[in-house]
Design an enzyme around this catalytic site. Structure first.
Site, PDB file in Angstrom:
ATOM      1  N   GLY B 126      31.590  37.967 -34.050  1.00 30.63           N
ATOM      2  CA  GLY B 126      30.773  38.238 -35.452  1.00 30.63           C
ATOM      3  C   GLY B 126      31.775  37.582 -36.592  1.00 30.63           C
ATOM      4  CG  LEU B 127      34.764  33.931 -37.991  1.00 32.76           C
ATOM      5  CD1 LEU B 127      35.686  34.786 -38.380  1.00 32.76           C
ATOM      6  CD2 LEU B 127      35.444  32.940 -37.164  1.00 32.76           C
ATOM      7  CB  THR B 128      29.557  32.534 -38.948  1.00 23.57           C
ATOM      8  OG1 THR B 128      30.471  31.595 -37.906  1.00 23.57           O
ATOM      9  CG2 THR B 128      28.963  31.431 -39.707  1.00 23.57           C
ATOM     10  CD  GLU B 385      33.392  28.879 -29.554  1.00 24.64           C
ATOM     11  OE1 GLU B 385      34.594  28.795 -29.241  1.00 24.64           O
ATOM     12  OE2 GLU B 385      32.617  29.387 -29.002  1.00 24.64           O
ATOM     13  CB  SER B 388      33.251  16.572 -35.494  1.00 20.59           C
ATOM     14  OG  SER B 388      32.610  16.482 -34.390  1.00 20.59           O
TER      15      SER B 388
END
Ligand SMILES: Cc1cc2nc3c(=O)[nH]c(=O)nc-3n(C[C@H](O)[C@H](O)[C@H](O)COP(=O)(O)OP(=O)(O)OC[C@H]3O[C@@H](n4cnc5c(N)ncnc54)[C@H](O)[C@@H]3O)c2cc1C
Ligand SMILES: Cc1cc2nc3c(=O)[nH]c(=O)nc-3n(C[C@H](O)[C@H](O)[C@H](O)COP(=O)(O)OP(=O)(O)OC[C@H]3O[C@@H](n4cnc5c(N)ncnc54)[C@H](O)[C@@H]3O)c2cc1C
Lengths: 250, 405
Positions: B126-128, B385, B388
């Site tokens: 859980g980062l975002t 992740e 681009s």
């Protein structure tokens, strides 16, 4: 319980294949090889027997050039305990030649059961298992779909056209395996890792004399293209006429 | 491709096994799972015993003890048939498990990794957050020191396995921002949202694992692609996390998850390349049998040149992917190569799947053929992740830094 499973490395016949230059064998270029289908079922049957008996070993045996070691290692990855590679530059077509080499290796091995696939999916001869049984002087049950071992005796079922036959036999014995005993398991990643450390013994194959040779392999002739003779109900009389007079199926 | 430079016999055996698994167990269910957006529980139960949920972890920790290349091969092969399966393995292995393997204490590893590596439970990362996507420095979740524990508050969004998973690494601020400093990682746990299903299947839930009070899953996202992968909010409401669950050093969370993301990029490259190859294979077969104007459409240069371009670019992507994987495997710097592989392969997946739908004509636009699903699955590879644009930032920084050196 000590079980030997004889496995053959065969090309995947579902892929497109070509006949080699001499016309006597498949062109090996582009072929993908694997354990013959029924031999895979035989490995699975051996593993399940040993698992349900809580002890024992499954020894996989294959005849052929060095490449068969890859096939043996796949069986080791599935869980077989050790492997024997009977080295031969080529696998003869004559089942008796192959059965001789296998019997020489297995006869004094102290096996309770020797398992084969019902037939190899490439040559489809169905001979090696019964011939090896004869050479070892053991009873042989072919094309079984169920197998139980208790008190030194085996019970097997065979599927006949519209009926099931249950047989009993003493051990040791040779049994050839049809589908129905359970789909061969995939080698797990741990199995693949463990296979690298399992013993794989290489010995020369003591092949018997080969009296049969393949003369020629040929593809079936191309079928003539289909013909559309009409549409809807109007076309039915003509269709029936042609099925009677030309195709001669009615 | 056989890639003799990278692959040994063991890698080919892994590839063979996964291909067989994908053909017999994944292909028959992929379409329905995509339509219903149901999580792929049945195959999670099958992948665990095969070792596919703990490929690169040591056997002592319940893993398969294989190398990194084998892991990327697994993702690559699964994605050829269904991206959601590949993504499930990727999110569980890299995002869910690797932070604990890489940055955990011995006690943390022994406690959590065997459950994860065996596939007994699923993990996530859980980062975002709503205000912290590309810019993870914007993390607003707080962790307040209460002596023997921390109290966490905040909301994580787009978290893969937030619903079905039980073990998570999450990031929170232990000292006020802004920026990178003061972010710390924690291990938190919750029950799977599918407890009944888990109990019937015997996977997905560990009764014995103590669960974090105040951690729960939020709304499930209704996504364009990766539909049978579970993506939800993960909510921390006065979550009580004992100090022994701090992952790594307090204040070092940012540095650590950047490492996790670098490795994850190779994984997304593998998933992307698999999607591209799957779609290319479908297009190649279809073009050789579909007849228009009295012949197979593959005979028309307009089609065959497209196939030639797809094959060429897939080969280029394959080399980028396995080169980055090889660098990582051999302990060499791989940050730039991982970003390049992810950037190229994800954009390639979009190009190839779009062309594949085109080759199928009107049929490709329907769910009767898998190429439309592959096209939808490809898009998110350019986002998850690290988008681009973020990959280009990483690459640009690296190449410009080499000027200064
Ligand atoms: C299916 C799915 C699964 C996910 N799983 C997880 C997970 O398990 N755990 C987790 O923590 N996160 C997960 N995410 C979140 C994912 O990592 C983020 O969506 C991603 O990092 C982008 O963040 P964002 O969506 O907030 O977009 P934003 O950061 O808002 O970006 C919007 C656009 O702006 C561009 N942009 C932003 N900054 C710049 C810049 N400096 N220069 C140029 N362009 C820029 C971006 O490239 C993008 O095109 C998942 C996302 C999805 C869709
Ligand atoms: C949502 C939808 C709605 C539609 N509505 C209608 C409708 O209302 N009425 C109707 O009649 N039709 C309709 N269609 C059908 C549509 O017009 C056809 O799908 C379209 O003409 C393409 O034909 P096809 O799907 O058979 O593809 P194909 O003709 O099989 O083409 C497959 C691929 O081969 C390529 N190709 C074919 N021949 C050549 C060549 N000589 N050189 C190079 N490339 C070639 C095509 O460009 C395409 O990329 C609809 C289709 C869709 C998807």
């Amino acid at each position: 319980m000590k079980i030997a499973v004889c496995i053959k490395r065969v090309p995947d016949m579902d892929l497109r294949f070509a006949i080699g230059a001499g016309g006597k064998a498949l062109d090996p270029v582009g072929l993908k090889f694997d354990i013959a289908d029924f031999d895979g079922y035989a490995v699975e049957a051996g593993l399940r027997l040993v698992e349900s008996h809580g002890s024992g070993e499954v020894v996989v045996v294959s005849i052929g050039p060095t490449a068969v070691q890859e096939t043996l290692r796949k069986a080791l990855g599935m869980g077989a305990h050790r492997a024997i590679h009977l080295d031969a530059a080529e696998v003869p077509f004559d089942g008796m030649s192959i059965a001789t080499a296998l019997a020489a290796e297995l006869k004094e091995g102290g096996y309770d059961l020797v398992l084969f696939g019902r037939m190899a999916t490439d040559s489809a001869n169905q001979t090696v298992g019964p011939m090896a049984a004869h050479l070892m002087g053991l009873p042989c049950v072919t094309a079984i779909s169920k197998l139980d071992i208790a008190n030194g005796r085996g019970t097997a079922e065979r599927q006949l056209e519209g009926a099931t036959e249950t047989m009993e036999f003493p051990m040791p014995a040779v049994v050839t395996i049809d589908e129905g005993l359970g789909r061969p398991r995939l080698p797990s990643l741990k199995g693949i890792m463990a296979a690298k450390k399992k013993p794989l013994e290489v010995k020369p194959a003591q092949l018997g004399a080969a009296n049969l040779t393949v003369d020629v392999i040929a593809f079936p002739p191309d079928r003539p293209p289909g013909r559309i003779i009409g549409e809807g109900a109007d076309a039915v009389p003509e269709l029936i006429r042609l099925l009677q007079t030309e195709a001669k199926v009615l | 491709m056989d890639l003799p430079f990278y692959f040994g016999e063991e890698h080919l055996q892994v590839r063979e096994m996964v291909r067989e698994f994908a053909r017999t167990e994944v292909a028959p269910v992929a379409k329905d799972l995509d339509r219903t957006s149901e999580f792929l529980w049945d195959n999670v139960a099958k992948m665990g015993p095969l070792g596919l949920l703990g490929v690169p972890w040591p056997e002592e920790l319940g893993g398969a003890g294989m190398d990194q290349l084998s892991y990327y091969i697994v993702l690559h092969e699964l994605a050829k048939v269904d991206a959601s399966h590949a993504l499930t393995v990727s999110a569980h292995t890299n995002l869910g498990t690797s932070p604990i393997v890489d940055f955990g204490t011995q006690a943390q590893r022994e406690r959590y990794v065997p459950l994860l590596a065996s596939g007994k439970v699923l993990g996530g990362f859980g980062l975002t957050e709503p205000g912290a996507g590309s810019d993870a420095g914007g993390t607003a979740t707080t962790a307040v020191d209460k002596g023997d524990h921390y109290v966490l508050n905040g909301s994580k969004v787009f978290i893969t396995h937030a619903g079905v998973g039980e073990i998570f690494s999450v990031t929170a601020r232990t000292s006020p921002g802004p920026g990178h400093r003061g972010i710390t990682s924690f291990i938190v746990t919750k029950d799977s949202v599918d407890l009944d299903r888990c109990r019937t299947l015997g996977v997905g839930h560990a009764e014995e694992l103590p669960k974090t009070k105040g951690l729960r899953a939020g709304k499930k996202e209704d996504k364009m692609g990766w539909r049978s992968s579970d993506t939800r909010e993960l909510i921390l409401e006065d979550a009580i996390v004992p100090k022994e669950n701090v992952l790594g050093t307090v204040g070092e969370g940012f540095v650590n998850f950047l490492k996790t993301l670098d490795a994850g990029r190779i994984g997304i490259a593998a998933v992307s390349l698999g999607i591209a190859e799957g779609a290319y294979g479908e297009a190649l077969r279809y073009a050789s049998v579909r007849k228009q104007f009295g012949q197979a459409i593959a005979n028309f240069q307009g089609i065959s040149f497209q196939l030639a371009d797809m094959a060429t670019e897939i080969q280029a992507g394959t080399h980028l992917l396995y080169h980055a994987a090889w660098l990582k495997q051999n302990g060499k710097p791989f940050k730039q190569e991982a970003a390049m592989a992810k950037l190229y392969c994800s954009e390639l997946a979009m190009r190839v799947t779009t062309k594949a739908v085109q080759v199928f004509g009107g049929y490709g636009y329907t769910t009767d053929y898998p190429v439309e699903r592959m096209m939808r699955d490809a898009k998110v590879c350019e986002i998850g992740e690290g988008t681009s644009e973020i990959q280009r930032i990483v690459i640009a920084r690296n190449i410009l830094a080499s000027l200064e050196a």
